[in-house]
Design an enzyme around this catalytic site. Structure first.
Site, short mmCIF file in Angstrom:
data_model
loop_
_atom_site.label_atom_id
_atom_site.label_comp_id
_atom_site.label_asym_id
_atom_site.label_seq_id
_atom_site.Cartn_x
_atom_site.Cartn_y
_atom_site.Cartn_z
N HIS A 32 0.86 -1.19 0.00
CA HIS A 32 0.00 0.00 0.00
C HIS A 32 0.90 1.23 0.00
CE1 HIS A 32 1.10 0.15 4.21
NE2 HIS A 32 0.62 -1.06 4.38
N HIS A 35 4.07 1.36 2.16
CA HIS A 35 5.27 0.70 1.61
C HIS A 35 5.88 1.54 0.49
CE1 HIS A 35 2.85 -2.96 2.92
NE2 HIS A 35 3.98 -3.12 3.58
N GLN A 151 9.00 -2.36 16.40
CA GLN A 151 9.81 -3.21 15.51
C GLN A 151 11.12 -2.52 15.14
OE1 GLN A 151 8.38 -5.89 12.17
NE2 GLN A 151 8.77 -4.05 11.00
#
Ligand code: PAF
Length: 277
Positions: A32, A35, A151
Site C-alpha cells: 500500500h 510501503h 519493531q
C-alpha cells in the site's frame, strides 16, 4: 525491474551493481502507499532499491493470522515497478528456511514490552527473517515504517547484537484520509469496520490535547475508555519512552514520549502510535 526468487541469483545481480549504495525495503507484500513511501525514500537515498516480499511464517504467533494474511504478488510487482524499485526479491519459504531456524535472539528490554508481551515469539521471528535478509542483500541502508514503532527499536537492537553494518532508516506513518494508519491488514476489515477503525487515530490525536492537562495514567485511562465499545477490544495502550520503550509515569520523565496501541477491530488486530513529544 528484476524479479528474483533465490539468494544466489540475488547476490549475482547485486555483485554486478557494486559499489552502488544498496537500499533494502523488507515487506510482507500486500503493498500500500505506506510501503511505497519507503520505496520512494529508498530510491532517493540509494543507487539500487531492493524490496523483499515474503510473508514470514516464523513471526506469526497465531496460525489463523498467517493464513488470513493478504497475498497479492502480481499487484505488488506492478506497484514496485511503478515506484522505481530495481529488484524485487520474492523467495519461497524453503529458500529462506532450508532448515528450521532455531536461533533465539536476546534483544533486550525493547523487545519484552507491548508486542513482545502480547505476541510471544513475534520479534524473534522478525529478527530471524530480517537478519537473513540483511545477510543476503548486505544493504547499506534499510527502511522501515514507524507504524511498527517497536519493531524499529528491536531491529536496531538486533543490528547492534549481530554487528551488522547497516543504517536503519525510520519513515513516518502514512494514513488513509480517515486517519487510519495504512496497513495490509486494513483490507481484511469490512467496510463498516474500516469506517469505525478511523476512531483509533482520532482518539490518539485528541489524547495529545487531553495529555496537556492530565497525568500519564489519566491519559492512558481516557484513551482506553474512548475505545471501550464495539467492534473494538483493546490489547494495550501504553505511553512509553521513545528510545527505551519502557513505560513512563510522568510527562517530564523523557524528551521523547510515544503512545502505542494494539487493538482488535472485530477479528483484525491493528496497531498505531502517536508522539506526545
Ligand atoms: O514489517 C513487516 O512487514 C515485517 O515485520 C518485516 C519487517 C517485513 C519482516 O518480515
Amino acid at each position: 525491474m528484476q524479479v528474483i526468487n533465490t539468494i544466489a541469483a540475488l547476490q549475482t545481480a547485486l555483485q554486478s551493481a557494486k559499489p552502488a549504495v544498496v537500499g533494502l525495503v523488507p515487506t510482507m507484500g500486500a503493498l500500500h502507499e505506506g510501503h511505497l513511501s519507503l520505496i520512494k525514500k529508498c530510491t532517493s537515498m540509494c543507487d539500487i532499491c531492493v524490496a523483499s516480499v515474503f510473508v514470514n511464517p516464523t513471526q506469526f504467533n497465531d496460525k489463523g493470522d498467517l493464513e488470513r494474511y493478504p497475498r497479492t504478488p502480481e499487484a505488488d510487482c506492478k506497484l514496485l515497478e511503478e515506484a522505481g524499485c530495481n529488484i524485487v526479491f520474492m523467495p519461497s519459504v524453503e529458500e529462506m528456511y532450508p532448515e528450521p531456524d532455531t536461533r533465539t535472539f536476546e534483544l533486550g528490554p525493547v523487545s519484552e514490552v507491548m508486542e513482545g508481551k502480547y505476541r510471544p515469539g513475534h520479534f524473534n521471528g522478525v529478527a530471524q527473517i530480517v537478519s537473513k535478509l540483511f545477510y543476503a542483500v548486505q544493504p547499506d541502508k534499510a527502511f522501515f515504517g514507524e507504524k511498527d514503532f517497536q519493531q524499529i527499536a528491536v531491529i536496531r537492537s538486533m543490528v547492534k547484537l549481530l554487528n551488522i553494518n547497516v543504517e536503519i532508516i525510520a519513515c513516518p506513518i502514512i494514513r488513509e484520509k480517515s486517519g487510519l494508519a495504512k496497513s495490509s491488514r486494513n483490507t481484511l476489515l469490512t467496510d463498516e469496520q474500516r469506517k469505525k477503525a478511523a476512531k483509533i487515530s482520532k482518539v490518539l490525536s485528541k489524547s495529545c490535547t487531553f495529555a496537556k492537562s492530565h497525568s500519564v495514567k489519566r491519559t492512558i485511562d481516557w484513551v482506553a475508555a474512548q475505545l471501550d465499545e464495539e467492534p473494538f477490544k483493546l490489547d494495550y495502550y501504553e505511553i512509553v519512552d521513545g528510545i527505551t520503550l519502557q513505560p513512563v509515569s510522568k510527562w517530564s520523565q523523557s524528551d521523547s514520549i510515544v503512545g502505542c496501541i494494539a487493538i482488535y477491530c472485530g477479528q483484525i488486530r491493528l496497531i498505531d502510535n502517536i508522539r506526545y513529544k
